[in-house]
Design a protein around this motif. Structure first.
Motif, PDB file in Angstrom:
ATOM      1  N   UNK A 158       0.791  -1.233   0.000  1.00  0.00           N
ATOM      2  CA  UNK A 158       0.000   0.000   0.000  1.00  0.00           C
ATOM      3  C   UNK A 158       0.831   1.295   0.000  1.00  0.00           C
ATOM      4  N   UNK A 159       1.939   1.339   0.719  1.00  0.00           N
ATOM      5  CA  UNK A 159       2.686   2.606   0.751  1.00  0.00           C
ATOM      6  C   UNK A 159       3.330   2.859  -0.611  1.00  0.00           C
ATOM      7  N   UNK A 178       2.173   1.903  -3.448  1.00  0.00           N
ATOM      8  CA  UNK A 178       1.076   2.308  -4.331  1.00  0.00           C
ATOM      9  C   UNK A 178       0.842   3.810  -4.222  1.00  0.00           C
ATOM     10  N   UNK A 179       0.734   4.302  -2.987  1.00  0.00           N
ATOM     11  CA  UNK A 179       0.512   5.744  -2.768  1.00  0.00           C
ATOM     12  C   UNK A 179       1.679   6.556  -3.327  1.00  0.00           C
ATOM     13  N   UNK A 180       2.899   6.108  -3.000  1.00  0.00           N
ATOM     14  CA  UNK A 180       4.081   6.863  -3.412  1.00  0.00           C
ATOM     15  C   UNK A 180       4.178   6.974  -4.931  1.00  0.00           C
ATOM     16  N   UNK A 193       1.662   9.389  -6.171  1.00  0.00           N
ATOM     17  CA  UNK A 193       2.020  10.754  -5.754  1.00  0.00           C
ATOM     18  C   UNK A 193       3.139  11.367  -6.571  1.00  0.00           C
ATOM     19  N   UNK A 194       4.087  10.531  -7.029  1.00  0.00           N
ATOM     20  CA  UNK A 194       5.217  11.100  -7.781  1.00  0.00           C
ATOM     21  C   UNK A 194       5.051  10.915  -9.288  1.00  0.00           C
TER      22      UNK A 194
END
Lengths: 420, 168
Positions: free
Chosen positions: B89-90, B92-94, B97-98
């Protein structure tokens, strides 16, 4: 239908009414923090956004703990970015070397993360604070930059898996063994995107230090976070510590869980997770005889005072094996000082161990105990991925402090019972 | 967005320590990080890969540390997108986000081999295996996530929220 502790915390932090599992909501953040690896990128993006101020200078932590005390010039430059930002934006909770500790041990200890709160940290082990009954999630640097600017975070409402631990703990078995065993049962992706709620009579009687250890490694099963309902043990821990008032939430008895997993701890022996995944946990006796070059006792997983007491109990009047390097790292200055007062540090040094100032250091192969090619370490840290502690052809075995201390004496992985 | 490239096939549980080892995290310079991308997976990876290549991986891609340096290193190395059975999950977010494009698909991963050429069409929601002549549907991302991508990344969204957007 009742609600889980997680759903109640989220409800109290969002304007979205009647959200469902899987919905994306925006939630207010009570405390946000980053370290010397993740903060420099967050600070860069924060500044580039044009934001004039941080959302709340009292609710931000900057903790240089990974490559500190600065291991080289580049690390020093990164730490400088945190220090300057803290000065420029008058951040209350910047922790300089000498007052610094490993973030996930330091923040609960200082009463800066509290029950019922939403805590967002730019580090995957932010879940540690779930042991206090907070909803604490790890994110990357850009997410953290957005929190610094807006004081809120977007998140998908997660489902919860409830773990109920019953039975009697065996000797030398603690929070580390419970979580390693649990991960071995569900796998490193077993709780991906979900919350792991730890409960049952065993958890009710577990100390805060052991609870922190369990929540710390929820991420190793892919979880969004781990959480434990606050009880008298939590409130006693917080007394005289909490820097803000807080709200205690409990899960309703008819709350909706995706799954309920019952674990009888009576059958759990001290665990050792073999390379290269935390899910490879087996009873310590199956690892017996594996020769080690290094033993690490410390980290956000097992660098608290109870961990050091256990290590000292094993090491008292014993010597570290001539071939082995035992490195012991209290997670914070308060833990270190307490260990000095109790005579633990004298036991460690007399046994032939190296004792270090607080740092994440070797856990991520940063420094202060990096492995050479072909070397093996037993470690109380949380990850045993390829190259995690140094050379890509080195190996890390994860265990509790008793196993790490006992193995350091014998020079190979052993059951603490054989040494004590 | 249409992405074309040849694939590298990686296994399950590719962690962020393997994508970018912590010993290189004393910098956040994308180009410097890119030099060591996937070094502990294959020391020759950066010499063998070409700009625009696609990573295809199994379950739980990007597990472990929250280091955003991992998607940054992949993007700066020239990886055009990552297709996996699932993402941690982290990561995926990262990645969202970038602005590193990522896609989830069990079938694409199962039915391709090292060196196949793929064409990803994020608007149509399809992935074509050009080497094998197969077409796959991919699941759309959640609406809010699409909003972030349309805004040009999370910080652009933050600027809009703060009333600082150049688009206003």
């Amino acid at each position: 239908m009742g609600k889980t502790i997680t759903e109640k915390i989220l409800s109290a932090h969002t304007d979205t009414k009647n959200f469902k599992l899987g919905d994306i909501i925006k939630a207010r953040v009570d405390f946000a923090f980053a370290n010397d690896i993740t903060a420099p990128i967050a600070i860069k993006y924060f500044k580039e956004s044009g934001a004039k101020q941080v959302f709340d200078k009292k609710r931000i932590g900057l903790i240089p703990d990974h490559f500190t005390p600065n291991k080289d010039i580049k690390s020093a430059e990164q730490c400088k970015i945190l220090q300057k930002f803290a000065q420029e934006y008058e951040i209350d909770h910047y922790f300089e070397i000498g007052r610094m500790g490993i973030e996930h041990t330091l923040l609960p200890e200082k009463g800066l993360v509290l029950p019922g709160e939403i805590v967002v940290g730019a580090d995957s082990h932010t879940d540690t604070s779930g042991a206090l009954g907070a909803f604490a999630i790890g994110v990357g640097s850009t997410d953290l930059a957005a929190v610094l600017a807006l004081g809120e975070v977007w998140l998908r409402v997660p489902s919860t898996i409830k773990f109920i631990y019953t039975g009697k703990l065996n000797k030398w078995v603690g929070g580390k063994d419970l979580i390693l065993y649990t991960i071995s049962q569900i796998g490193v992706e077993g709780a991906n995107y979900k919350v792991m709620e730890f409960s049952g009579e065993v958890i009710k009687n577990l100390s805060m230090d052991n609870r922190f250890t369990m929540c710390n490694m929820a991420i190793e099963a892919g979880a969004k976070t781990g959480i434990i309902e606050p009880d008298q043990i939590t409130l006693t821990y917080l007394k005289g510590r909490n820097q803000r008032p807080y709200q205690v939430y409990q899960s309703d008895s008819d709350a909706n869980y995706e799954k309920i997993v019952q674990i009888d701890v009576t059958k759990i022996e001290p665990q050792v997770a073999f390379p290269h995944l935390p899910e490879n946990a087996k009873p310590v006796n199956e690892a017996k005889g594996i020769k080690i070059d290094q033993s690490i006792i410390g980290s956000c997983t097992n660098g608290r005072i109870e961990d050091l007491r256990i290590a000292a109990q094993i090491l008292k009047n014993k010597k570290v094996h001539p071939r082995v390097r035992l490195i012991i790292i209290p997670a914070t200055q308060d833990v270190y000082l307490q260990a000095v007062k109790e005579g633990l540090i004298e036991i460690f040094i007399s046994s032939g161990a190296a004792v270090s100032t607080p740092t994440c250091g070797p856990c991520l192969g940063g420094y202060m105990g990096v492995l050479a090619k072909g070397e093996k370490a037993i470690s109380t840290t949380n990850r045993n991925f390829v190259g995690r502690m140094g050379h890509p052809e080195s190996e890390v075995y994860l265990a509790n402090p008793a196993v790490a201390a006992a193995s350091a004496i014998v020079g190979e992985i052993v059951n603490p019972e054989e040494v004590n | 967005m249409i992405i074309k490239g040849k694939i590298w096939k990686l296994k399950d549980n590719i962690d962020t320590d393997v994508i970018i080892p912590a010993r290189y995290l004393n910098t956040s310079d994308p180009q410097e990080l890119a030099l060591h991308c996937l070094e502990d997976y294959d020391p020759e990876f950066m010499n063998k890969m070409e700009q625009g290549d696609i990573i295809v991986a199994g379950n739980n891609f990007g597990c472990g540390s929250s280091r955003e340096h991992a998607p940054i290193a992949l993007k700066a190395a020239g990886i055009s997108c990552v297709i996996a059975k699932s993402f941690a999950r982290i990561f995926f977010r990262n990645a969202i986000n970038i602005g590193l494009p990522i896609f989830e698909s069990e079938k694409v991963v199962e039915e391709c081999v090292l060196g196949d050429r793929l064409e990803v069409n994020s608007v149509e929601g399809t992935i074509k295996n050009l080497t094998r002549g197969r077409v796959y549907k991919i699941n759309p991302l959640p609406k809010f996530v699409q909003k972030i991508i349309l805004a040009g990344g999370l910080m652009e969204y933050v600027k809009e929220e703060l009333g600082l957007s150049s688009k206003d």
